[in-house]
Design an enzyme around this catalytic site. Structure first.
Site, short mmCIF file in Angstrom:
data_model
loop_
_atom_site.label_atom_id
_atom_site.label_comp_id
_atom_site.label_asym_id
_atom_site.label_seq_id
_atom_site.Cartn_x
_atom_site.Cartn_y
_atom_site.Cartn_z
N GLY A 100 0.51 44.24 135.77
CA GLY A 100 1.09 45.42 136.38
C GLY A 100 2.54 45.33 136.77
O GLY A 100 3.21 46.37 136.90
N GLY A 139 -4.64 43.04 139.12
CA GLY A 139 -5.30 41.76 139.36
C GLY A 139 -5.15 41.30 140.79
O GLY A 139 -6.12 40.94 141.44
N PHE A 140 -3.92 41.23 141.26
CA PHE A 140 -3.59 40.80 142.63
C PHE A 140 -4.07 39.38 142.95
O PHE A 140 -4.19 39.00 144.10
CB PHE A 140 -4.17 41.79 143.66
N PRO A 163 15.55 46.80 138.36
CA PRO A 163 15.43 47.49 139.65
C PRO A 163 14.25 48.44 139.74
O PRO A 163 13.61 48.56 140.78
CB PRO A 163 16.76 48.25 139.76
N ILE A 211 17.82 40.45 140.42
CA ILE A 211 16.81 41.45 140.11
C ILE A 211 16.95 41.85 138.64
O ILE A 211 17.96 42.43 138.23
CB ILE A 211 16.95 42.68 141.02
N GLN A 215 7.20 46.94 142.63
CA GLN A 215 6.59 45.77 143.26
C GLN A 215 6.62 45.87 144.78
O GLN A 215 5.64 45.59 145.47
CB GLN A 215 7.32 44.50 142.81
N GLY A 227 6.97 39.30 143.48
CA GLY A 227 5.65 39.91 143.57
C GLY A 227 4.85 39.56 144.80
O GLY A 227 3.99 40.34 145.24
N GLU A 228 5.09 38.37 145.41
CA GLU A 228 4.31 37.95 146.57
C GLU A 228 5.00 38.27 147.89
O GLU A 228 4.39 38.76 148.84
CB GLU A 228 4.03 36.45 146.51
#
Length: 731
Positions: free
Chosen positions: A460, A232-233, A625, A622, A631, A697-698
């Site tokens: 994802g 998607g992103f 891992p 985390i 990611q 993720g970002e």
């Protein structure tokens, strides 16, 4: 209360849904077998602005298999009531088939519904639409911007005038498109006045609420299902027009309708990262201490909605300085509305800010890392709040050591290998991780297995796996005895699956629900005279592998199964909640990184090849891992694309996207991706969520393009201020 043993969280586990995906059993939006479904294909506007004067559907309607052709001439009028819960930008939504206006090239102007996909495709090619065309405005540099959004502290103009060293540079960032592997698709079915859609979305509840608003339906009459998302992103963070078109076509025809966008249609159907013109003026003393910064930012938006993103945040708090001024202007254009894309706002701003810091370091003769260290703030100077945690200095130290930064020469073009010029570059990255309200439901069954549900998505990053890890440890079960379900609006509502918010938000709700269930079981045991745990203080009981026992005395205890069976209980259930970020905020909450790049540039041809990259991340705890590494690699690959390849090209004469395909819109392939490594600093950030996470993720994409650009300068001595960096710019 004794700490619950952690066996799953922190372990490098494989994806629980991995087998379904590699065997093809995972069903994506267009793959659901809905009985009686027919096919729909959208007819796109071939002009960039104007009015529809006629729609000739005669040939299409005669084509075998075509059931209906729907346009503004015969479509039912839709109420489009206000929907405060949707993720739409401010402004008027695109109301498909409701009038004759064309607002951008590719806008849906009709839809053909047929019994087969081939009939629908050919039928769409037979629809003849005539227009009264107007000249579209699609050039960011030629259009009139909106009134700016401003930020200021101190007196930036005065601070800049008095600065011994000044930098005045403008950076240009191209529009980027998400290009996920799975195309956007919707299957819509009506059962009376109840609507069910199988949709590719990153926000189940946002799509649910939008459809309820468009069709004026009560919430309980809409159901949105999406168990799997093929990338998607950010492209799935709102309900797009094609989803409404599919539902409208299903209502008109009385049949379930499947609508899948083509790759070309995704370039004007589902948003993009907007292009930017970013002027940055920096002032410092001769030792590199920053005194002032003035940011002038122009970004494209659509003429019918105002899209904004957090492009101002990084310039306010990454570095310490007393005087900052920002003006963020959106520029309305005849394009479809942009949308968030990985690292939204911060990734774009970081290219300008981190490139400028590198330019300043070169001018002052200071190592780029040392310059950043000299301007490290003690608190968030935008909010005057202490940082929840900020280990950017450690990111620099670890990254420099592991990457071999000491081998970098400060003199450009000083390292050469045959025809290749070699350079090293780095950049810092920050991202304001989201924390949104979320709910989850946990159920422990009498057989000792558990089911946990939440209406989130998994595009994802591994939501199925990470949430199962969290739930398993909170319940004291093994991974194989816990099932996590997502992607259905019938499950407890959650926030969007984006903004690095899912783990902190949904994960906290999952922990809360599972903790409640575990505590219910513990209370049953310690109050039950037949239990080995009778009379034990509940605070001293832990659960591991489905067995309750006294902390430090595993022999004294019993299993969930025996406890529930003895009490004739089929299940224990609880609903967990997470309220979101504290209000008012107590601390400044960001994730951080330092990204390092080594590039080789062909001295004669100007070709850039990334040789190796390293990211060092301060992202809190985390959970997995293995997922985290995935990611980081994905974010770095995306950053390589932004830096060197990705560029949406628009023909300003008619608004047509020239390279709306994967042959001409270039994304990184295996040959473009070098040695990549990720390092995560140990630690937790417990400000405002139960897991100690900050989101990953970002931030993994923020700073990547700048690090590559800075490495290109170190290799060649050429400072490229426009993305993507092309061979032409280096010759």
């Amino acid at each position: 209360m004794s700490p619950q043993p952690q066996a799953a969280v922190g372990a490098p586990l494989s994806r629980v849904d991995g087998r379904l995906k590699v065997t093809g059993k995972a069903q994506y939006a267009a793959e659901h077998d809905v009985d009686g479904a027919v096919h729909a294909v959208i007819v796109d506007a071939s002009i960039g602005r104007g009015r529809i004067t006629s729609v000739d559907t005669g040939d299409a309607e005669k084509h075998p298999g075509v059931l209906r052709v729907i346009s503004h001439r015969n479509a039912p009028k839709l109420p489009y009531r206000d929907n405060a819960g949707s993720n739409n930008p401010p402004g008027r939504r695109l109301r498909v088939f409701q009038d004759d206006r064309v607002l951008f090239h590719g806008q849906p102007v009709a839809v053909v519904v047929a019994t087969t996909l081939e009939a629908a495709q050919h039928g769409a090619s037979l629809v003849k639409v005539r227009y009264d065309a107007e000249e579209p405005s699609t050039d960011l540099h030629e259009a009139e911007p909106d009134k700016p959004t401003d930020y200021a502290r101190g007196d930036a103009e005065a601070g800049l005038r008095s600065a011994p060293v000044r930098l005045d540079v403008t950076y240009q960032l191209a529009r980027n498109h998400h290009n996920p592997m799975e195309p956007h698709a919707t299957i819509a079915r009506w059962d009376g006045n109840r609507l069910t859609v199988w949709d590719k979305t990153q926000w189940v509840m946002g799509t649910h609420d939008e459809l309820a608003a468009v069709f004026d339906l009560p919430a309980e009459s809409v159901r949105v299902i999406n168990p799997f998302v093929g990338g998607g992103f950010g492209s799935g963070l709102r309900c797009w027009p094609h989803t409404v078109v599919a539902a409208l076509a299903a209502r008109v025809t009385g049949r379930p309708v499947k609508l899948v966008l083509s790759r070309r249609q995704m370039y004007f159907g589902t948003g993009f990262r907007p292009s930017y013109a970013y002027r940055l003026r920096l002032g410092s003393d001769r030792r590199g201490r920053l005194s002032a910064a003035i940011h002038d930012i122009d970004a494209e938006t659509s003429s019918y909605e105002t899209f904004t993103e957090a492009v101002m945040g990084a310039g306010q708090m990454t570095y310490s300085m007393p005087n900052v001024s920002q003006a963020y202007r959106t520029v309305p254009l005849d394009v479809n509305t942009p949308i968030w894309m990985r690292g939204p706002g911060f990734a774009s701003a970081s290219f300008a800010i981190e490139s400028a810091m590198d330019e300043l370091a070169d001018r002052l003769g200071i190592d780029p890392i040392e310059l950043r260290r000299r301007n490290e703030p003690g608190e968030d100077e935008a909010s005057n709040l202490p940082f929840s945690s900020r280990r950017l200095r450690e990111c620099y130290t670890v990254g420099a050591r592991e990457f071999g930064w000491q081998r970098r020469s400060s003199r450009p073009r000083s390292r050469r290998e045959g025809d290749w010029l070699i350079g090293l570059g780095m950049a810092a990255g920050v991202y304001d991780c989201g924390r949104f309200p979320a709910q989850a439901r946990a159920r422990l069954d009498a057989d000792g297995t558990a089911v946990v549900e939440a209406a989130t998505s998994d595009m994802g990053p591994g939501t199925y796996t990470s949430q199962t890890q969290v739930a398993a440890d909170a319940l004291g079960l093994t991974m194989r005895t816990v099932t996590f379900r997502l992607g259905d609006s019938l499950y407890p509502p959650t926030s969007p699956h984006g903004g690095s918010a899912t783990m902190a938000s949904v994960g906290s709700a999952v922990v809360d629900a599972c903790n409640q269930v575990r505590q219910q079981a513990i209370r049953l045991a310690v109050e039950d005279r037949e239990s080995p745990l009778y009379g034990v203080d509940a605070k001293d009981v832990v659960v591991r592998s489905g067995r309750l026992h006294v902390q430090g005395n595993p022999a004294r205890g019993e299993s969930y199964r025996s406890l529930l069976t003895r009490h004739d209980r089929t299940q224990l259930e609880a609903r967990g909640e997470y309220a979101g970020a504290p209000s008012p905020a107590r601390r400044s909450y960001f994730a951080y990184n330092a990204t390092f790049a080594e590039v080789a540039v062909d001295a004669a041809l100007g070709l850039v090849r990334v040789r190796r990259m390293l990211g060092v991340y301060d992202a809190g705890r985390i959970i997995s891992p293995k997922l985290a590494e995935s990611q980081a690699f994905g974010g770095i690959v995306g950053g390589i694309g932004t830096a060197l390849l990705e560029h949406t090209v628009t023909d300003h004469r008619d608004g047509r996207i020239v390279n709306a395909n994967l042959a001409d819109y270039l994304v990184p392939v295996n040959a473009d991706v070098p040695e990549v490594r990720a390092i995560y600093l140990d630690g937790e950030d417990n400000d405002g969520n139960l897991l100690g996470v900050k989101g990953l993720g970002e931030v993994v994409q923020v700073g990547v393009a700048a690090a590559i650009g800075n490495a290109v300068f170190n290799a060649t001595g050429r400072r490229v201020r426009e993305l993507p960096i092309t061979a032409e710019a280096l010759l």
